[in-house]
Design a protein around this motif. Structure first.
Motif, PDB file in Angstrom:
ATOM      1  N   ARG A  10      37.512 -55.235  12.078  1.00 46.16           N
ATOM      2  CA  ARG A  10      36.232 -55.948  12.011  1.00 46.16           C
ATOM      3  C   ARG A  10      35.109 -55.040  11.546  1.00 46.16           C
ATOM      4  O   ARG A  10      34.244 -55.446  10.774  1.00 46.16           O
ATOM      5  CB  ARG A  10      35.905 -56.525  13.384  1.00 46.16           C
ATOM      6  CG  ARG A  10      34.624 -57.314  13.433  1.00 46.16           C
ATOM      7  CD  ARG A  10      34.407 -57.932  14.790  1.00 46.16           C
ATOM      8  NE  ARG A  10      34.549 -56.993  15.871  1.00 46.16           N
ATOM      9  CZ  ARG A  10      33.529 -56.401  16.481  1.00 46.16           C
ATOM     10  NH1 ARG A  10      32.305 -56.657  16.115  1.00 46.16           N
ATOM     11  NH2 ARG A  10      33.752 -55.569  17.477  1.00 46.16           N
ATOM     12  N   ARG A  11      35.080 -53.801  11.977  1.00 49.60           N
ATOM     13  CA  ARG A  11      34.013 -52.875  11.605  1.00 49.60           C
ATOM     14  C   ARG A  11      34.184 -52.316  10.201  1.00 49.60           C
ATOM     15  O   ARG A  11      33.245 -51.775   9.639  1.00 49.60           O
ATOM     16  CB  ARG A  11      33.954 -51.731  12.607  1.00 49.60           C
ATOM     17  CG  ARG A  11      33.439 -52.199  13.947  1.00 49.60           C
ATOM     18  CD  ARG A  11      33.384 -51.080  14.933  1.00 49.60           C
ATOM     19  NE  ARG A  11      32.913 -51.590  16.211  1.00 49.60           N
ATOM     20  CZ  ARG A  11      33.171 -51.033  17.360  1.00 49.60           C
ATOM     21  NH1 ARG A  11      33.884 -49.917  17.409  1.00 49.60           N
ATOM     22  NH2 ARG A  11      32.712 -51.566  18.474  1.00 49.60           N
ATOM     23  N   GLY A  12      35.364 -52.466   9.626  1.00 54.01           N
ATOM     24  CA  GLY A  12      35.618 -51.945   8.290  1.00 54.01           C
ATOM     25  C   GLY A  12      35.273 -52.914   7.178  1.00 54.01           C
ATOM     26  O   GLY A  12      35.637 -52.692   6.026  1.00 54.01           O
ATOM     27  N   ARG A  13      34.574 -53.978   7.498  1.00 51.26           N
ATOM     28  CA  ARG A  13      34.237 -55.001   6.498  1.00 51.26           C
ATOM     29  C   ARG A  13      33.018 -55.780   6.978  1.00 51.26           C
ATOM     30  O   ARG A  13      32.675 -55.717   8.153  1.00 51.26           O
ATOM     31  CB  ARG A  13      35.410 -55.937   6.260  1.00 51.26           C
ATOM     32  CG  ARG A  13      35.899 -56.646   7.477  1.00 51.26           C
ATOM     33  CD  ARG A  13      37.352 -57.078   7.370  1.00 51.26           C
ATOM     34  NE  ARG A  13      38.226 -55.929   7.487  1.00 51.26           N
ATOM     35  CZ  ARG A  13      38.957 -55.445   6.489  1.00 51.26           C
ATOM     36  NH1 ARG A  13      38.948 -56.016   5.327  1.00 51.26           N
ATOM     37  NH2 ARG A  13      39.725 -54.400   6.657  1.00 51.26           N
ATOM     38  N   PRO A  14      32.367 -56.534   6.108  1.00 45.23           N
ATOM     39  CA  PRO A  14      31.200 -57.323   6.523  1.00 45.23           C
ATOM     40  C   PRO A  14      31.632 -58.582   7.281  1.00 45.23           C
ATOM     41  O   PRO A  14      31.544 -59.709   6.780  1.00 45.23           O
ATOM     42  CB  PRO A  14      30.502 -57.650   5.211  1.00 45.23           C
ATOM     43  CG  PRO A  14      31.572 -57.604   4.196  1.00 45.23           C
ATOM     44  CD  PRO A  14      32.553 -56.570   4.667  1.00 45.23           C
ATOM     45  N   TRP A  64      35.781 -60.614   3.675  1.00 44.02           N
ATOM     46  CA  TRP A  64      36.662 -60.090   4.723  1.00 44.02           C
ATOM     47  C   TRP A  64      37.809 -59.286   4.139  1.00 44.02           C
ATOM     48  O   TRP A  64      38.119 -58.211   4.619  1.00 44.02           O
ATOM     49  CB  TRP A  64      37.254 -61.227   5.534  1.00 44.02           C
ATOM     50  CG  TRP A  64      36.344 -61.772   6.575  1.00 44.02           C
ATOM     51  CD1 TRP A  64      35.135 -61.282   6.972  1.00 44.02           C
ATOM     52  CD2 TRP A  64      36.577 -62.929   7.356  1.00 44.02           C
ATOM     53  NE1 TRP A  64      34.602 -62.066   7.937  1.00 44.02           N
ATOM     54  CE2 TRP A  64      35.467 -63.086   8.203  1.00 44.02           C
ATOM     55  CE3 TRP A  64      37.607 -63.850   7.411  1.00 44.02           C
ATOM     56  CZ2 TRP A  64      35.372 -64.136   9.118  1.00 44.02           C
ATOM     57  CZ3 TRP A  64      37.506 -64.877   8.315  1.00 44.02           C
ATOM     58  CH2 TRP A  64      36.404 -65.011   9.160  1.00 44.02           C
ATOM     59  N   PHE A  65      38.478 -59.832   3.135  1.00 45.95           N
ATOM     60  CA  PHE A  65      39.723 -59.231   2.674  1.00 45.95           C
ATOM     61  C   PHE A  65      39.569 -58.330   1.460  1.00 45.95           C
ATOM     62  O   PHE A  65      40.526 -57.671   1.069  1.00 45.95           O
ATOM     63  CB  PHE A  65      40.764 -60.334   2.419  1.00 45.95           C
ATOM     64  CG  PHE A  65      41.102 -61.078   3.669  1.00 45.95           C
ATOM     65  CD1 PHE A  65      41.781 -60.446   4.699  1.00 45.95           C
ATOM     66  CD2 PHE A  65      40.714 -62.388   3.854  1.00 45.95           C
ATOM     67  CE1 PHE A  65      42.087 -61.117   5.867  1.00 45.95           C
ATOM     68  CE2 PHE A  65      41.018 -63.066   5.023  1.00 45.95           C
ATOM     69  CZ  PHE A  65      41.702 -62.430   6.031  1.00 45.95           C
ATOM     70  N   SER A  66      38.380 -58.308   0.872  1.00 43.93           N
ATOM     71  CA  SER A  66      38.092 -57.383  -0.220  1.00 43.93           C
ATOM     72  C   SER A  66      36.653 -56.890  -0.076  1.00 43.93           C
ATOM     73  O   SER A  66      35.762 -57.314  -0.812  1.00 43.93           O
ATOM     74  CB  SER A  66      38.282 -58.083  -1.572  1.00 43.93           C
ATOM     75  OG  SER A  66      38.034 -57.175  -2.609  1.00 43.93           O
ATOM     76  N   ALA A  73      29.859 -61.139  -3.626  1.00 44.54           N
ATOM     77  CA  ALA A  73      30.073 -62.267  -2.719  1.00 44.54           C
ATOM     78  C   ALA A  73      28.790 -62.629  -1.982  1.00 44.54           C
ATOM     79  O   ALA A  73      28.489 -63.814  -1.791  1.00 44.54           O
ATOM     80  CB  ALA A  73      31.186 -61.943  -1.723  1.00 44.54           C
ATOM     81  N   GLY A  74      28.018 -61.639  -1.585  1.00 43.68           N
ATOM     82  CA  GLY A  74      26.765 -61.903  -0.885  1.00 43.68           C
ATOM     83  C   GLY A  74      25.744 -62.597  -1.772  1.00 43.68           C
ATOM     84  O   GLY A  74      25.078 -63.555  -1.351  1.00 43.68           O
ATOM     85  N   GLY A 105      23.115 -62.605   3.009  1.00 47.63           N
ATOM     86  CA  GLY A 105      22.299 -61.420   3.239  1.00 47.63           C
ATOM     87  C   GLY A 105      23.031 -60.355   4.027  1.00 47.63           C
ATOM     88  O   GLY A 105      22.927 -59.155   3.730  1.00 47.63           O
ATOM     89  N   LEU A 106      23.796 -60.773   5.044  1.00 40.92           N
ATOM     90  CA  LEU A 106      24.564 -59.806   5.826  1.00 40.92           C
ATOM     91  C   LEU A 106      25.669 -59.159   4.998  1.00 40.92           C
ATOM     92  O   LEU A 106      25.938 -57.964   5.135  1.00 40.92           O
ATOM     93  CB  LEU A 106      25.161 -60.475   7.065  1.00 40.92           C
ATOM     94  CG  LEU A 106      24.169 -60.810   8.179  1.00 40.92           C
ATOM     95  CD1 LEU A 106      24.857 -61.618   9.272  1.00 40.92           C
ATOM     96  CD2 LEU A 106      23.557 -59.558   8.752  1.00 40.92           C
ATOM     97  N   MET A 107      26.292 -59.945   4.117  1.00 40.01           N
ATOM     98  CA  MET A 107      27.321 -59.369   3.251  1.00 40.01           C
ATOM     99  C   MET A 107      26.713 -58.360   2.285  1.00 40.01           C
ATOM    100  O   MET A 107      27.268 -57.292   2.055  1.00 40.01           O
ATOM    101  CB  MET A 107      28.025 -60.467   2.440  1.00 40.01           C
ATOM    102  CG  MET A 107      29.058 -61.217   3.193  1.00 40.01           C
ATOM    103  SD  MET A 107      29.980 -62.299   2.103  1.00 40.01           S
ATOM    104  CE  MET A 107      29.044 -63.792   2.210  1.00 40.01           C
TER     105      MET A 107
END
Length: 145
Positions: A10-14, A64-66, A73-74, A105-107
């Protein structure tokens, strides 16, 4: 063990940006899927809603996956959420649009952890923002404190 793996993933991605984008996509897609009688009266106006919702779901899963594609994506999530405001029931009665803009925005703002330094601690650290600890400026009169 499993909880630590989940936290590391979870911490390794937005994660939160992707989650808000997926929720926005689901919200925007589900609203036009009313009972068949209402859907037939709505006609082709429901198609853009479902398509925009599906695009937002795909963009959230992409984050999530890339995670390397998080910037694109954001930006696209924010644009699609803004377009949904006009094209699909006020963007899911504003809820879908707000969730999409927040998720985009978070992404876009998410940054990966910095690589650990050699000889430093093994725990990953985030780079400190420039100017967080300003250097003291010399006194213009030359007085010592």
């Amino acid at each position: 063990m499993l909880l630590s793996r989940w936290r590391r993933w979870r911490r390794g991605r937005p994660f939160w940006g992707g989650l808000f984008a997926v929720l926005a996509g689901v919200w925007i897609s589900v609203l036009p899927l009313a009972p068949l009688k209402i859907m037939l009266q709505q006609g082709v106006a429901g198609i853009p809603s479902v398509l925009m919702g599906l695009v937002m779901i795909v963009l959230g899963l992409t984050a999530w996956f890339s995670p390397a594609q998080r910037t694109l994506a954001g930006i696209l999530t924010t644009l699609v959420a803004t377009a949904a405001l006009v094209m699909s029931n006020l963007g899911g009665f504003l809820i879908g649009t707000l969730l999409g803009i927040l998720g985009g925005g978070l992404m876009f703002a998410w940054q990966p952890y910095a690589a650990p330094r050699a000889g430093g601690s093994a725990a990953p650290t985030r780079p400190s923002p420039a100017g967080k600890f300003p250097t003291p400026h010399p006194d213009p009169q030359g007085a010592q404190p």
